[in-house]
Scaffold this active site. Sequence first.
Site, short mmCIF file in Angstrom:
data_model
loop_
_atom_site.label_atom_id
_atom_site.label_comp_id
_atom_site.label_asym_id
_atom_site.label_seq_id
_atom_site.Cartn_x
_atom_site.Cartn_y
_atom_site.Cartn_z
CG HIS A 163 -2.99 -12.76 -5.97
ND1 HIS A 163 -3.96 -12.21 -5.22
CD2 HIS A 163 -3.41 -14.01 -5.68
CE1 HIS A 163 -4.85 -12.81 -4.84
NE2 HIS A 163 -4.49 -14.27 -5.05
CG ASP A 212 2.18 -0.81 -5.62
OD1 ASP A 212 3.28 -0.37 -5.69
OD2 ASP A 212 1.24 0.07 -6.13
CG HIS A 238 3.52 2.09 -1.30
ND1 HIS A 238 2.65 2.57 -0.28
CD2 HIS A 238 2.78 1.55 -2.43
CE1 HIS A 238 1.48 2.41 -0.92
NE2 HIS A 238 1.63 1.60 -1.95
CG HIS A 269 -1.14 -2.29 -2.01
ND1 HIS A 269 -1.75 -2.20 -3.03
CD2 HIS A 269 -0.16 -0.96 -2.15
CE1 HIS A 269 -1.54 -1.16 -3.91
NE2 HIS A 269 -0.54 -0.39 -3.10
CB CYS A 270 -2.36 -7.65 -3.83
SG CYS A 270 -3.13 -8.35 -5.43
CG HIS A 326 -6.98 -8.63 -4.80
ND1 HIS A 326 -6.09 -9.67 -5.29
CD2 HIS A 326 -7.81 -8.55 -5.65
CE1 HIS A 326 -6.80 -10.37 -6.20
NE2 HIS A 326 -7.72 -9.44 -6.59
CG MET A 370 -3.97 -9.94 -0.67
SD MET A 370 -4.00 -10.73 -2.40
CE MET A 370 -1.98 -11.28 -2.66
CG HIS A 398 -2.78 6.97 22.08
ND1 HIS A 398 -2.00 7.97 22.42
CD2 HIS A 398 -3.55 6.37 23.12
CE1 HIS A 398 -2.28 8.06 23.73
NE2 HIS A 398 -2.96 7.21 24.10
CD GLU A 423 13.48 14.76 19.57
OE1 GLU A 423 13.62 15.60 20.50
OE2 GLU A 423 14.78 14.10 19.27
CB THR A 446 -2.25 10.48 18.89
OG1 THR A 446 -2.93 10.14 20.23
CG2 THR A 446 -3.06 9.37 17.87
CG HIS A 452 -7.00 7.73 20.81
ND1 HIS A 452 -8.35 8.46 21.34
CD2 HIS A 452 -6.27 7.73 22.20
CE1 HIS A 452 -8.21 8.62 22.64
NE2 HIS A 452 -6.99 8.24 23.11
#
Lengths: 259, 485
Positions: B121, B124, B126, B161-162, B170, B175, B267, B286, B290, B316
């Site tokens: 494995h 990554d 972000h 995530h993997c 994965h 993952m 939502h 503001e 949703t 939703h």
Amino acid sequence: MFAKAFSLTSVFLVFHALGFTQAEGMVNIKGSRYIPLYGRDSTVVEVKDFQIDKYPVTNIQFSEFLRQYPKWQKANVLKLYADDSYLRQFKNGTELINPQSGNSPVTHVSWFAAKAYCECQGKRLPTVDEWEYVAMADEVSPDARRKPSYNQEILAWYETPRTDEKSIGKSPKNYWGVYDLHGLVWEWTLDFNSVMISGESRKDVDKDSDLFCGSAAIGATDLMNYAAFMRYAFRGSVKARYSIKNLGFRCAKDIDVNP
Amino acid sequence: MKTLKTSTLKTIALFAISTMLVSCFKSKETKYEDSSQIPVNLEMTAELTAPPHVPTPVGKRKAKKLIVKMEIKEQEGEITEGVRYVYWTFGGSVPGSFIRTRVGDEVEFHLQNHPDNKLPHNIDLHAVTGPGGGAESSFVAPGHEKVFSFKTLNPGLYVYHCATAPVGMHIANGMYGLILVEPEGGLPPVDKEYYIMQGDFYTKGKNGERGFQPFDMQKAVDEKADYVVFNGSVSALTGDNAISANVGETVRLFVGNGGPNLVSSFHVIGEIFDKVYVEGGDLVNENVQTTLIPAGGAAIVEFKVDVPGTFILVDHSIFRAFNKGALGMLRVQGEENEKIYSGEQYEGIYLPEGPGIQEMPTTGEIVESKVPAKNIDEQLEFGKRIYMQTCFACHQAEGQGIPNAFPPLAKSDYLNADVDRAISAVINGLTGEITVNGKKYNSVMTRQMLSSEEVADVLTYVYNSWGNNKTVVTKEMVDKVKGKK
């Protein structure tokens, strides 16, 4: 007819040459040209006729090897050739911690040790191309890669924990008469870290050939590639001294041209 | 006694001085235009939490060297009652452990692949600026550990995530997780914080099919999810697992979407988000109803809870919520405020799982379950589950039905008089006027998409509940009625 006679002779020769018999012997594999599992643009590779062990090497068999070649025992092995997980299932010498596991495939074994085992029997590790060639067969056909059932089964195995503890030979043999290529453990190959993975899959970002997000997605033309990607990813993640719980091996042999 | 008092005073004095010192120092602190220039001092091990919890806010702390130890485990779990699935996890949970950092931290990331695992494995993140988000440097075989470091440059909420081939598989197996990079000085304090992440799952059997279910690659490629859930399983945020708050508190949800395929229309029923950090970045919107959370993306939502009740969190894209599991609950306790909301609280109609759709089957083929009930107890158990998925909406929890609309099943003379007629109603549907316990009903029951086994189980459950005559219905009895048709 001729092929059969030839095969018998060679099996006889193998036994004769070894002195230390592999209980269930080997089978002959008729070579051919094929396109390996990876990617869209893969080139055809050629596999010559060869022999391969019917079963993965078991704990019992490896224990016998350790008896004959003590330098490969856990206490004696060079650190260069094995990491700290080496032979974790053995006590210090040749004795298994769990005697019930004798017929399970040997794991926690480095590439160096696997290679030495095969060489001590006049054999060698199979190449990636050879291994993949034999492993693409299902029970009835030499190339089952396009069958959904074949792929689904392999993928399901990749998800199932603790299959390394099972005994060899419990599931049906494949087209070639070879058992347990899928379903128990990963297997070392002679050139595990060559070709497209080239050891660089962990580092390079420029090559399309690496196995991260992009290339896996682009190259994955259909489902059959996914199983293969996982094997290649696995091979790319290991180094020759690694000893892993889910990684074993079996041996192969060239077919002698001279009798 | 006296000495004690003096020492206490001293401590207070010292504390005051040190606070002053800190505040003096703070006012002099330079603002760094470039996050990469933020210096780090000291080292600490990051607190990691399993969902729905998050670690302590960073507050005013300075940038540090932060050590993160993340263990990868491939382990079996339950995706919904009776359905087993092998999850691949970061830290033993889906989503993986929450990582909380501040901008300028130098993260030393240890990725440990458990020896029992079958696969290599990597991770990554972000939040990482660098090739592969760390994937190349963290590619790790089972039984090994990889270490790499990165500096957090941009504040925000990020997915990790993997990224090992096949990436989709994965991720589909769980993952993914969230890493938060707080701005200098931290996010504004709130009363409650929770961690929620949506994911879609693809199983060989259809939704609700019992037993161990392997991953189905073809369904994943076709993007036909069997389950869409928050925090890895259908019941991760419902019932006893609901998250909670008190009236008047501000709730902050860190919401991620692992995918692999579906985007989320996040939502909360009965709430309006006061603030949404759109896509987890700096932009604050503001008064949002949703918010869209892309696969591989996140958002921070905040709202003050004004009235008590159970608030339902959904995707939703609503069939996912009521038929595939994308439903969670927020329980709010406290005083009613009738100025804001006067109506009676209503809960229970939301079905968190199961094929509750009333739909005519397009073919006569309904697949029998691979795990038939072994005995009457199991029949009752399975039957109850089917009842809650299929019959509950009309006939209600205690079989009381709804007056003038749906006839009761409790102490029902119509039901107890003729078992074959009851079986037929389930498999063929029932239309027209009937009299039950002296009252006339004229409504439509559609034919139910249930296998013979399931019909037998659910009817056995009904006959053995609520004062009925304890008939045990077998698959053979159902097949016999089917044959007559």
